[in-house]
Design a protein around this motif. Structure first.
Motif, PDB file in Angstrom:
ATOM      1  N   LEU A 134       0.696  -1.138   0.263  1.00 38.20           N
ATOM      2  CA  LEU A 134      -0.113   0.219  -0.143  1.00 38.20           C
ATOM      3  C   LEU A 134       0.616   1.059   0.217  1.00 38.20           C
ATOM      4  CD1 LEU A 134      -2.351  -0.953   2.046  1.00 38.20           C
ATOM      5  CD2 LEU A 134      -2.739  -1.209  -0.242  1.00 38.20           C
ATOM      6  N   ASP A 135       1.812   1.505  -0.474  1.00 34.18           N
ATOM      7  CA  ASP A 135       2.894   2.428  -0.484  1.00 34.18           C
ATOM      8  C   ASP A 135       2.678   3.210  -1.510  1.00 34.18           C
ATOM      9  OD1 ASP A 135       5.450   3.587   0.713  1.00 34.18           O
ATOM     10  OD2 ASP A 135       6.284   3.296  -1.341  1.00 34.18           O
ATOM     11  N   GLY A 136       2.547   4.665  -0.814  1.00 26.53           N
ATOM     12  CA  GLY A 136       1.913   5.218  -1.700  1.00 26.53           C
ATOM     13  C   GLY A 136       0.434   5.928  -1.861  1.00 26.53           C
ATOM     14  N   PHE A 137      -0.593   4.614  -0.813  1.00 27.32           N
ATOM     15  CA  PHE A 137      -1.643   5.409  -0.767  1.00 27.32           C
ATOM     16  C   PHE A 137      -2.103   6.551  -0.309  1.00 27.32           C
ATOM     17  CE2 PHE A 137      -5.632   3.589   1.927  1.00 27.32           C
ATOM     18  CZ  PHE A 137      -6.682   3.647   1.120  1.00 27.32           C
ATOM     19  N   LYS A 138      -2.584   7.202  -0.549  1.00 28.59           N
ATOM     20  CA  LYS A 138      -3.721   8.336  -0.100  1.00 28.59           C
ATOM     21  C   LYS A 138      -4.764   8.230   0.380  1.00 28.59           C
ATOM     22  CE  LYS A 138       0.381  10.657   0.381  1.00 28.59           C
ATOM     23  NZ  LYS A 138       1.775  10.591   1.462  1.00 28.59           N
ATOM     24  N   MET A 139      -5.563   9.397   1.324  1.00 30.58           N
ATOM     25  CA  MET A 139      -7.340   8.870   1.027  1.00 30.58           C
ATOM     26  C   MET A 139      -7.422  10.250   2.188  1.00 30.58           C
ATOM     27  SD  MET A 139      -8.860   5.579   2.129  1.00 30.58           S
ATOM     28  CE  MET A 139     -10.698   6.450   1.528  1.00 30.58           C
ATOM     29  N   ASN A 140      -8.227  11.381   0.876  1.00 29.98           N
ATOM     30  CA  ASN A 140      -8.948  12.472   0.903  1.00 29.98           C
ATOM     31  C   ASN A 140     -10.356  12.741   1.219  1.00 29.98           C
ATOM     32  OD1 ASN A 140      -6.309  13.998   0.909  1.00 29.98           O
ATOM     33  ND2 ASN A 140      -6.530  13.969  -1.193  1.00 29.98           N
ATOM     34  N   ILE A 141     -10.986  13.417   2.060  1.00 28.34           N
ATOM     35  CA  ILE A 141     -12.161  14.538   1.692  1.00 28.34           C
ATOM     36  C   ILE A 141     -12.225  15.304   1.645  1.00 28.34           C
ATOM     37  CG2 ILE A 141     -14.021  14.732   3.720  1.00 28.34           C
ATOM     38  CD1 ILE A 141     -13.132  12.237   5.072  1.00 28.34           C
ATOM     39  N   ASN A 142     -13.225  15.927   0.138  1.00 24.31           N
ATOM     40  CA  ASN A 142     -13.232  16.610   0.822  1.00 24.31           C
ATOM     41  C   ASN A 142     -14.797  17.656   0.580  1.00 24.31           C
ATOM     42  OD1 ASN A 142     -16.001  16.312  -1.141  1.00 24.31           O
ATOM     43  ND2 ASN A 142     -14.888  16.425  -2.918  1.00 24.31           N
ATOM     44  N   SER A 143     -15.108  19.105   0.780  1.00 23.03           N
ATOM     45  CA  SER A 143     -15.475  19.959   1.122  1.00 23.03           C
ATOM     46  C   SER A 143     -16.972  19.603   0.796  1.00 23.03           C
ATOM     47  CB  SER A 143     -15.839  21.181   1.063  1.00 23.03           C
ATOM     48  OG  SER A 143     -15.999  21.617  -0.256  1.00 23.03           O
ATOM     49  N   PHE A 144     -17.011  18.405  -0.082  1.00 19.88           N
ATOM     50  CA  PHE A 144     -18.520  18.018  -0.109  1.00 19.88           C
ATOM     51  C   PHE A 144     -18.406  15.986   0.755  1.00 19.88           C
ATOM     52  CE2 PHE A 144     -18.093  21.089  -3.545  1.00 19.88           C
ATOM     53  CZ  PHE A 144     -18.871  21.781  -3.557  1.00 19.88           C
ATOM     54  N   GLY A 145     -17.980  16.077   1.019  1.00 19.60           N
ATOM     55  CA  GLY A 145     -17.817  15.000   1.543  1.00 19.60           C
ATOM     56  C   GLY A 145     -17.443  13.859   0.889  1.00 19.60           C
ATOM     57  N   GLU A 146     -17.044  14.005  -0.277  1.00 15.17           N
ATOM     58  CA  GLU A 146     -16.133  12.785  -1.137  1.00 15.17           C
ATOM     59  C   GLU A 146     -15.447  12.346  -1.102  1.00 15.17           C
ATOM     60  OE1 GLU A 146     -17.362  14.530  -4.671  1.00 15.17           O
ATOM     61  OE2 GLU A 146     -18.766  14.210  -5.521  1.00 15.17           O
ATOM     62  N   ILE A 147     -14.718  11.090  -0.694  1.00 10.57           N
ATOM     63  CA  ILE A 147     -13.851  10.771  -0.351  1.00 10.57           C
ATOM     64  C   ILE A 147     -13.450  10.449  -2.126  1.00 10.57           C
ATOM     65  CG2 ILE A 147     -12.601   8.374   0.323  1.00 10.57           C
ATOM     66  CD1 ILE A 147     -14.879   8.439   2.504  1.00 10.57           C
ATOM     67  N   SER A 148     -11.787  10.965  -2.239  1.00  9.45           N
ATOM     68  CA  SER A 148     -10.961  10.188  -3.251  1.00  9.45           C
ATOM     69  C   SER A 148      -9.547   9.850  -2.388  1.00  9.45           C
ATOM     70  CB  SER A 148     -11.128  11.471  -3.521  1.00  9.45           C
ATOM     71  OG  SER A 148      -9.585  12.771  -3.076  1.00  9.45           O
ATOM     72  N   SER A 149      -8.847   8.749  -3.554  1.00  9.83           N
ATOM     73  CA  SER A 149      -8.495   7.726  -2.979  1.00  9.83           C
ATOM     74  C   SER A 149      -7.546   7.906  -4.124  1.00  9.83           C
ATOM     75  CB  SER A 149      -8.806   6.151  -2.878  1.00  9.83           C
ATOM     76  OG  SER A 149      -7.497   5.461  -2.441  1.00  9.83           O
ATOM     77  N   SER A 150      -5.595   7.339  -4.256  1.00 10.82           N
ATOM     78  CA  SER A 150      -4.967   7.949  -4.444  1.00 10.82           C
ATOM     79  C   SER A 150      -4.781   5.236  -4.828  1.00 10.82           C
ATOM     80  CB  SER A 150      -3.797   7.238  -3.794  1.00 10.82           C
ATOM     81  OG  SER A 150      -3.838   6.554  -3.140  1.00 10.82           O
ATOM     82  N   PHE A 151      -5.808   5.311  -5.070  1.00 10.00           N
ATOM     83  CA  PHE A 151      -6.178   3.653  -5.820  1.00 10.00           C
ATOM     84  C   PHE A 151      -7.447   3.460  -5.716  1.00 10.00           C
ATOM     85  CE2 PHE A 151      -2.252   1.380  -2.670  1.00 10.00           C
ATOM     86  CZ  PHE A 151      -1.579   2.449  -3.439  1.00 10.00           C
ATOM     87  N   SER A 152      -6.868   2.328  -6.609  1.00  8.66           N
ATOM     88  CA  SER A 152      -8.766   2.077  -7.349  1.00  8.66           C
ATOM     89  C   SER A 152      -8.612   1.316  -6.028  1.00  8.66           C
ATOM     90  CB  SER A 152      -8.780   0.896  -8.454  1.00  8.66           C
ATOM     91  OG  SER A 152      -8.253  -0.097  -8.110  1.00  8.66           O
ATOM     92  N   ILE A 153     -10.738   0.827  -5.672  1.00  8.49           N
ATOM     93  CA  ILE A 153     -11.338   0.435  -4.917  1.00  8.49           C
ATOM     94  C   ILE A 153     -11.220  -1.204  -4.738  1.00  8.49           C
ATOM     95  CG2 ILE A 153     -13.792  -0.472  -4.497  1.00  8.49           C
ATOM     96  CD1 ILE A 153     -12.921   2.089  -2.968  1.00  8.49           C
ATOM     97  N   ASP A 154     -10.679  -1.821  -6.451  1.00  6.72           N
ATOM     98  CA  ASP A 154     -11.215  -2.887  -6.387  1.00  6.72           C
ATOM     99  C   ASP A 154      -9.448  -3.832  -6.091  1.00  6.72           C
ATOM    100  OD1 ASP A 154     -13.205  -3.073  -7.730  1.00  6.72           O
ATOM    101  OD2 ASP A 154     -11.792  -2.587  -9.924  1.00  6.72           O
ATOM    102  N   LYS A 155      -8.506  -2.215  -5.709  1.00  2.00           N
ATOM    103  CA  LYS A 155      -7.279  -2.770  -5.296  1.00  2.00           C
ATOM    104  C   LYS A 155      -7.083  -3.146  -3.744  1.00  2.00           C
ATOM    105  CE  LYS A 155      -2.475  -1.065  -6.113  1.00  2.00           C
ATOM    106  NZ  LYS A 155      -1.555  -0.442  -6.316  1.00  2.00           N
ATOM    107  N   ILE A 156      -8.082  -2.473  -3.143  1.00  2.00           N
ATOM    108  CA  ILE A 156      -7.802  -1.996  -2.054  1.00  2.00           C
ATOM    109  C   ILE A 156      -8.314  -3.276  -0.980  1.00  2.00           C
ATOM    110  CG2 ILE A 156      -9.309  -1.180   0.180  1.00  2.00           C
ATOM    111  CD1 ILE A 156      -8.623   1.960  -1.465  1.00  2.00           C
ATOM    112  N   ASN A 157      -9.770  -3.848  -2.757  1.00  2.00           N
ATOM    113  CA  ASN A 157     -10.519  -4.231  -2.072  1.00  2.00           C
ATOM    114  C   ASN A 157      -9.930  -5.685  -1.838  1.00  2.00           C
ATOM    115  OD1 ASN A 157     -12.714  -3.839  -0.449  1.00  2.00           O
ATOM    116  ND2 ASN A 157     -14.143  -3.587  -3.266  1.00  2.00           N
ATOM    117  N   ASP A 158      -9.093  -6.270  -3.307  1.00  2.00           N
ATOM    118  CA  ASP A 158      -7.923  -7.349  -3.193  1.00  2.00           C
ATOM    119  C   ASP A 158      -7.096  -7.957  -2.281  1.00  2.00           C
ATOM    120  OD1 ASP A 158      -9.251  -8.099  -5.522  1.00  2.00           O
ATOM    121  OD2 ASP A 158      -7.890  -6.578  -6.846  1.00  2.00           O
ATOM    122  N   PHE A 159      -6.401  -6.369  -1.621  1.00  2.00           N
ATOM    123  CA  PHE A 159      -5.337  -6.246   0.008  1.00  2.00           C
ATOM    124  C   PHE A 159      -6.404  -6.620   0.619  1.00  2.00           C
ATOM    125  CE2 PHE A 159      -4.161  -4.024   3.335  1.00  2.00           C
ATOM    126  CZ  PHE A 159      -2.025  -4.630   2.866  1.00  2.00           C
TER     127      PHE A 159
END
Length: 67
Positions: A17-42
């Motif tokens: 997971l090296d380089g994994f970043k998560m951010n939440i914008n002002s609207f409450g939307e979550i953005s990530s540097s990895f795809s959901i599929d890659k996170i789920n596989d891990f």
């Protein structure tokens, strides 16, 4: 008094997971540097699901994957 600045440190993470970043914008939307599929596989590889740990049919499937 001087204002202390926060020093951003990268957390210690699994090498997969090296380089994994998560951010939440002002609207409450979550953005990530990895795809959901890659996170789920891990998570599927490294975390046991507490709700499914007592099922016998899933234990057979895990044994087949390890072979």
């Amino acid at each position: 008094m001087a204002k202390k600045t926060k020093k951003e440190e990268n957390p210690k993470v699994n090498p997969e997971l090296d380089g994994f970043k998560m951010n939440i914008n002002s609207f409450g939307e979550i953005s990530s540097s990895f795809s959901i599929d890659k996170i789920n596989d891990f998570l599927n590889k490294n975390v046991d699901d507490k709700k499914l740990k007592d099922r016998e049919d899933l234990q057979d499937i895990k044994k087949d994957k390890k072979k």
